[in-house]
Enzyme design. Structure first.
Site, PDB file in Angstrom:
ATOM      1  CG  HIS A 217      -0.391  -0.111   2.528  1.00  0.00           C
ATOM      2  ND1 HIS A 217       0.126   0.966   3.202  1.00  0.00           N
ATOM      3  CD2 HIS A 217      -0.233  -1.185   3.343  1.00  0.00           C
ATOM      4  CE1 HIS A 217       0.577   0.570   4.380  1.00  0.00           C
ATOM      5  NE2 HIS A 217       0.377  -0.740   4.492  1.00  0.00           N
ATOM      6  CE1 TYR A 218       0.651   3.162  -5.300  1.00  0.00           C
ATOM      7  CE2 TYR A 218       1.220   0.955  -4.531  1.00  0.00           C
ATOM      8  CZ  TYR A 218       0.703   1.791  -5.503  1.00  0.00           C
ATOM      9  OH  TYR A 218       0.226   1.264  -6.680  1.00  0.00           O
ATOM     10  N   PRO A 219       0.457   5.891  -0.669  1.00  0.00           N
ATOM     11  CG  PRO A 219       1.534   7.771   0.213  1.00  0.00           C
ATOM     12  CD  PRO A 219       1.629   6.283   0.113  1.00  0.00           C
TER      13      PRO A 219
END
Length: 181
Positions: free
Chosen positions: A105-107
């Site tokens: 996950h990552y922004p």
């Protein structure tokens, strides 16, 4: 040679043409001709096919061959960042590994959204579409028993997609005359 002070050559206008679906190509010896669904044709020195797993260029060069299911699927979802703000996530990429699966996950969208993608082994895939909607509940079931942070992120998604991963056998060569993959 170039005239003094002329500088490097500038790209010509109109090099990107949208709405052109390739339907055929023909090697003419000193050039290659590409034909499109809309009736247009283009002649060039070289044709580079970078058109994905279902490549029309590959089919034109090597014949019809279906890609094979690679034995895994991926779940993907976007989470509004405020829904998981209390987790205090690092700004950047995080990866979680487990038996037969992993999730990252990552922004994205300047930090307004959190993107997650979770891969897991899967025995079969019988849909023609390579992507489909999945339920958040299905993704949660796939990652049952995983760290609470992972499950919170998945549960916070409004929608979830699933897609199958496909592969092809390596090619002995990628270039044929004036066309290459």
């Amino acid at each position: 040679g170039a005239a003094a002070g002329a500088g490097p050559p500038q790209p010509a206008e109109g090099r990107v043409h949208l709405g052109h679906r390739l339907v055929g190509l023909a090697d003419k010896g000193d050039r290659v001709e590409a034909s499109f669904e809309n009736g247009a044709t283009v002649t060039a020195d070289l044709l580079v096919g970078a058109d994905g797993i279902h490549s029309t260029v590959r089919t034109a060069l090597l014949g019809e061959e279906a890609p094979r299911f690679a034995g895994s699927v991926a779940y993907r979802g976007l989470v509004p960042a405020e829904r998981v703000a209390d987790l205090g996530l690092e700004v950047g990429f995080e990866s979680w590994l487990g038996p037969g699966a992993h999730i990252v996950h990552y922004p994205v969208s300047r930090g307004r959204l959190l993107n997650f993608v979770g891969w897991t082994e899967h025995d079969t895939w019988n849909r023609e579409d390579w992507t489909d909607r999945a339920t958040v509940a299905r993704a949660l079931a796939t990652f049952a028993g995983w760290h609470p942070q992972v499950r919170r992120i998945i549960a916070a998604a409004e929608t979830c997609f699933i897609w199958a991963l496909f592969d092809r056998e390596p090619l002995p060569r990628w270039s044929f005359g004036r066309a290459t993959l």
